[in-house]
Design a protein around this motif. Sequence first.
Motif, PDB file in Angstrom:
ATOM      1  N   VAL A 283       0.862  -1.187   0.000  1.00 34.07           N
ATOM      2  CA  VAL A 283       0.000   0.000   0.000  1.00 34.07           C
ATOM      3  C   VAL A 283       0.892   1.229   0.000  1.00 34.07           C
ATOM      4  O   VAL A 283       1.790   1.357   0.832  1.00 34.07           O
ATOM      5  CB  VAL A 283      -0.937   0.021   1.225  1.00 34.07           C
ATOM      6  CG1 VAL A 283      -1.719   1.328   1.276  1.00 34.07           C
ATOM      7  CG2 VAL A 283      -1.895  -1.161   1.195  1.00 34.07           C
ATOM      8  N   ARG A 284       0.643   2.127  -0.945  1.00 30.83           N
ATOM      9  CA  ARG A 284       1.403   3.373  -1.049  1.00 30.83           C
ATOM     10  C   ARG A 284       0.559   4.542  -0.550  1.00 30.83           C
ATOM     11  O   ARG A 284      -0.658   4.568  -0.745  1.00 30.83           O
ATOM     12  CB  ARG A 284       1.840   3.621  -2.499  1.00 30.83           C
ATOM     13  CG  ARG A 284       2.779   2.541  -3.021  1.00 30.83           C
ATOM     14  CD  ARG A 284       3.162   2.762  -4.476  1.00 30.83           C
ATOM     15  NE  ARG A 284       4.040   1.706  -4.956  1.00 30.83           N
ATOM     16  CZ  ARG A 284       5.361   1.723  -4.831  1.00 30.83           C
ATOM     17  NH1 ARG A 284       5.956   2.785  -4.285  1.00 30.83           N
ATOM     18  NH2 ARG A 284       6.087   0.721  -5.277  1.00 30.83           N
ATOM     19  N   THR A 285       1.209   5.482   0.080  1.00 26.22           N
ATOM     20  CA  THR A 285       0.474   6.646   0.545  1.00 26.22           C
ATOM     21  C   THR A 285       0.207   7.595  -0.619  1.00 26.22           C
ATOM     22  O   THR A 285       1.134   7.919  -1.382  1.00 26.22           O
ATOM     23  CB  THR A 285       1.215   7.386   1.664  1.00 26.22           C
ATOM     24  OG1 THR A 285       0.490   8.580   1.986  1.00 26.22           O
ATOM     25  CG2 THR A 285       2.636   7.757   1.269  1.00 26.22           C
ATOM     26  N   PRO A 286      -1.034   8.049  -0.786  1.00 27.10           N
ATOM     27  CA  PRO A 286      -1.325   8.971  -1.889  1.00 27.10           C
ATOM     28  C   PRO A 286      -0.931  10.415  -1.583  1.00 27.10           C
ATOM     29  O   PRO A 286      -0.951  11.256  -2.480  1.00 27.10           O
ATOM     30  CB  PRO A 286      -2.849   8.849  -2.042  1.00 27.10           C
ATOM     31  CG  PRO A 286      -3.335   8.477  -0.681  1.00 27.10           C
ATOM     32  CD  PRO A 286      -2.251   7.617  -0.074  1.00 27.10           C
ATOM     33  N   ILE A 287      -0.564  10.708  -0.350  1.00 21.91           N
ATOM     34  CA  ILE A 287      -0.212  12.079   0.033  1.00 21.91           C
ATOM     35  C   ILE A 287       1.087  12.065   0.831  1.00 21.91           C
ATOM     36  O   ILE A 287       1.520  11.033   1.343  1.00 21.91           O
ATOM     37  CB  ILE A 287      -1.317  12.751   0.880  1.00 21.91           C
ATOM     38  CG1 ILE A 287      -1.502  11.985   2.199  1.00 21.91           C
ATOM     39  CG2 ILE A 287      -2.619  12.828   0.102  1.00 21.91           C
ATOM     40  CD1 ILE A 287      -2.442  12.675   3.182  1.00 21.91           C
ATOM     41  N   ASP A 288       1.707  13.240   0.924  1.00 21.69           N
ATOM     42  CA  ASP A 288       2.846  13.389   1.817  1.00 21.69           C
ATOM     43  C   ASP A 288       2.366  13.263   3.259  1.00 21.69           C
ATOM     44  O   ASP A 288       1.282  13.715   3.624  1.00 21.69           O
ATOM     45  CB  ASP A 288       3.504  14.763   1.639  1.00 21.69           C
ATOM     46  CG  ASP A 288       4.218  14.921   0.315  1.00 21.69           C
ATOM     47  OD1 ASP A 288       4.828  13.936  -0.137  1.00 21.69           O
ATOM     48  OD2 ASP A 288       4.166  16.022  -0.261  1.00 21.69           O
ATOM     49  N   LEU A 289       3.209  12.658   4.088  1.00 28.48           N
ATOM     50  CA  LEU A 289       2.922  12.556   5.519  1.00 28.48           C
ATOM     51  C   LEU A 289       4.067  13.207   6.292  1.00 28.48           C
ATOM     52  O   LEU A 289       5.189  12.719   6.224  1.00 28.48           O
ATOM     53  CB  LEU A 289       2.777  11.085   5.937  1.00 28.48           C
ATOM     54  CG  LEU A 289       1.597  10.323   5.341  1.00 28.48           C
ATOM     55  CD1 LEU A 289       1.653   8.858   5.751  1.00 28.48           C
ATOM     56  CD2 LEU A 289       0.282  10.951   5.772  1.00 28.48           C
TER      57      LEU A 289
ATOM     58  N   ALA B  90       4.687  11.207  -0.699  1.00 27.95           N
ATOM     59  CA  ALA B  90       3.598  10.682  -1.521  1.00 27.95           C
ATOM     60  C   ALA B  90       4.142   9.678  -2.533  1.00 27.95           C
ATOM     61  O   ALA B  90       5.169   9.917  -3.172  1.00 27.95           O
ATOM     62  CB  ALA B  90       2.881  11.820  -2.231  1.00 27.95           C
ATOM     63  N   GLY B  91       3.451   8.536  -2.672  1.00 27.91           N
ATOM     64  CA  GLY B  91       3.854   7.500  -3.604  1.00 27.91           C
ATOM     65  C   GLY B  91       4.768   6.452  -3.016  1.00 27.91           C
ATOM     66  O   GLY B  91       4.986   5.401  -3.633  1.00 27.91           O
ATOM     67  N   ALA B  92       5.294   6.693  -1.818  1.00 31.78           N
ATOM     68  CA  ALA B  92       6.182   5.714  -1.189  1.00 31.78           C
ATOM     69  C   ALA B  92       5.353   4.584  -0.569  1.00 31.78           C
ATOM     70  O   ALA B  92       4.177   4.746  -0.245  1.00 31.78           O
ATOM     71  CB  ALA B  92       7.035   6.384  -0.127  1.00 31.78           C
ATOM     72  N   VAL B  93       5.985   3.420  -0.421  1.00 24.32           N
ATOM     73  CA  VAL B  93       5.306   2.279   0.188  1.00 24.32           C
ATOM     74  C   VAL B  93       5.075   2.577   1.669  1.00 24.32           C
ATOM     75  O   VAL B  93       6.027   2.805   2.425  1.00 24.32           O
ATOM     76  CB  VAL B  93       6.115   0.984   0.021  1.00 24.32           C
ATOM     77  CG1 VAL B  93       5.465  -0.158   0.797  1.00 24.32           C
ATOM     78  CG2 VAL B  93       6.231   0.617  -1.459  1.00 24.32           C
ATOM     79  N   LEU B  94       3.832   2.567   2.045  1.00 26.40           N
ATOM     80  CA  LEU B  94       3.453   2.800   3.433  1.00 26.40           C
ATOM     81  C   LEU B  94       3.524   1.506   4.235  1.00 26.40           C
ATOM     82  O   LEU B  94       4.102   1.454   5.323  1.00 26.40           O
ATOM     83  CB  LEU B  94       2.042   3.390   3.487  1.00 26.40           C
ATOM     84  CG  LEU B  94       1.403   3.603   4.852  1.00 26.40           C
ATOM     85  CD1 LEU B  94       2.202   4.612   5.670  1.00 26.40           C
ATOM     86  CD2 LEU B  94      -0.036   4.078   4.694  1.00 26.40           C
ATOM     87  N   LEU B  95       2.949   0.444   3.691  1.00 20.64           N
ATOM     88  CA  LEU B  95       2.946  -0.860   4.338  1.00 20.64           C
ATOM     89  C   LEU B  95       3.166  -1.929   3.275  1.00 20.64           C
ATOM     90  O   LEU B  95       2.604  -1.842   2.175  1.00 20.64           O
ATOM     91  CB  LEU B  95       1.618  -1.113   5.059  1.00 20.64           C
ATOM     92  CG  LEU B  95       1.264  -0.170   6.216  1.00 20.64           C
ATOM     93  CD1 LEU B  95      -0.170  -0.409   6.670  1.00 20.64           C
ATOM     94  CD2 LEU B  95       2.229  -0.357   7.378  1.00 20.64           C
TER      95      LEU B  95
END
Length: 394
Positions: free
Chosen positions: A40-46, A143-148
């Motif tokens: 799962v990739r994050t669609p936004i910057d965190l 944003a776009g990086a693998v979150l999990l």
Amino acid sequence: MSTVAEHQAAVRALVSSHWRPATEYPPLGAALGRVLADDVRTPIDLPPFDNSQMDGYAVRADAAAGPLRVSGHVAAGDPITAFPGGAVAIMTGAPVPLGADAIVPVEAVGAPGEFAAVDDTVELPAPVEPGSFVRARGSDLAAGAVLLEAGTVLGPAQLGALAASGLTTVPVRARPRVLIVSTGAELAEPGEPLAPGAIYDANAVSLSAAITLAGGIALATGVYSDEPGHLRLALEAAGPVDLVVTSGGVSAGAHEVVRDALEPLGVRFGSVALQPGGPQGLGAITVAGAPTPVLCFPGNPVSSLVSFELFLRPLLRGDRPVLRLPLSASVDSPAAKHQVRRGRLTDAGTVELVGGVSSHLLAAYARSDALVHLPVGLTRAEAGEVVEVWRIDE
């Protein structure tokens, strides 16, 4: 005789050749404990914008020490604005005005929690470093990086991270439907009168609980008989399942109901260099018209649970947390077998064994929080010797 590693590989190959879990998309509120099917990739910057780590004043880091006019006030939830110069009173979590690049904590220029009014001045005690007390946009994840990653078990922190990314559903593996069949003429349902020579069926409950905690759907039934035909009838009556797990009737003696019923169907039985849990069986049988993997565990309750931990749980839930801890007391082990003892972690940072070697000591297992591994070739481990320990309470 197979090694533990060889039997683990055989179980993995068998199950993976038949069980290919579909992907489901439950809402986050229904995904606790589920296993991710895909990355799962994050669609936004965190975080999605620069924000203040402290209650304080937003300034430019190139401002000299001395008085600065308070030029504004920003609270959490306010829109992002341009920096007007001077010092902007800012609350924790509020967006840093565009052009400011550092935060001076409020207690550095006055009493904690007491902010100067707009157009008053505050005394900057010293120059500040760029980025001081600023939570930079994307500093947790861009944003776009693998979150999990796929295979992650979703707990509170993982679900929180998904929610923080704005996601509302998540791809998870469909839970396997596992038919648990406990066998033996000596068994009785808990709560019923116990006839002489009978014992209560512990495996249906314990294996069902183990399957459920590992993310499966447990469907338990008992075949309290040593007649092979009774077991075959129970399997024929079952609905579609992804996996069958049996307990009992796998040794080489007489009245081995599982072996007698399933060996003619192509299920292989043999011994693993393991104590407890040496007798094992595996193969594929037809259930509800479909080829279905079957794992045959021994009937003694500790053997059955240890077999689950070593051979099935890793496929459903992943590996247990592994520690390397010193023993609190010496222990002997058979050289030709991988012995798995039950243990408990101590406040001193050691692991103490609970109960003896015998595979009927379920009460001792119930008081344990770890499995202690004594590998093939080890005949004795002294107190203080470091061994591999699996946490089973997490």
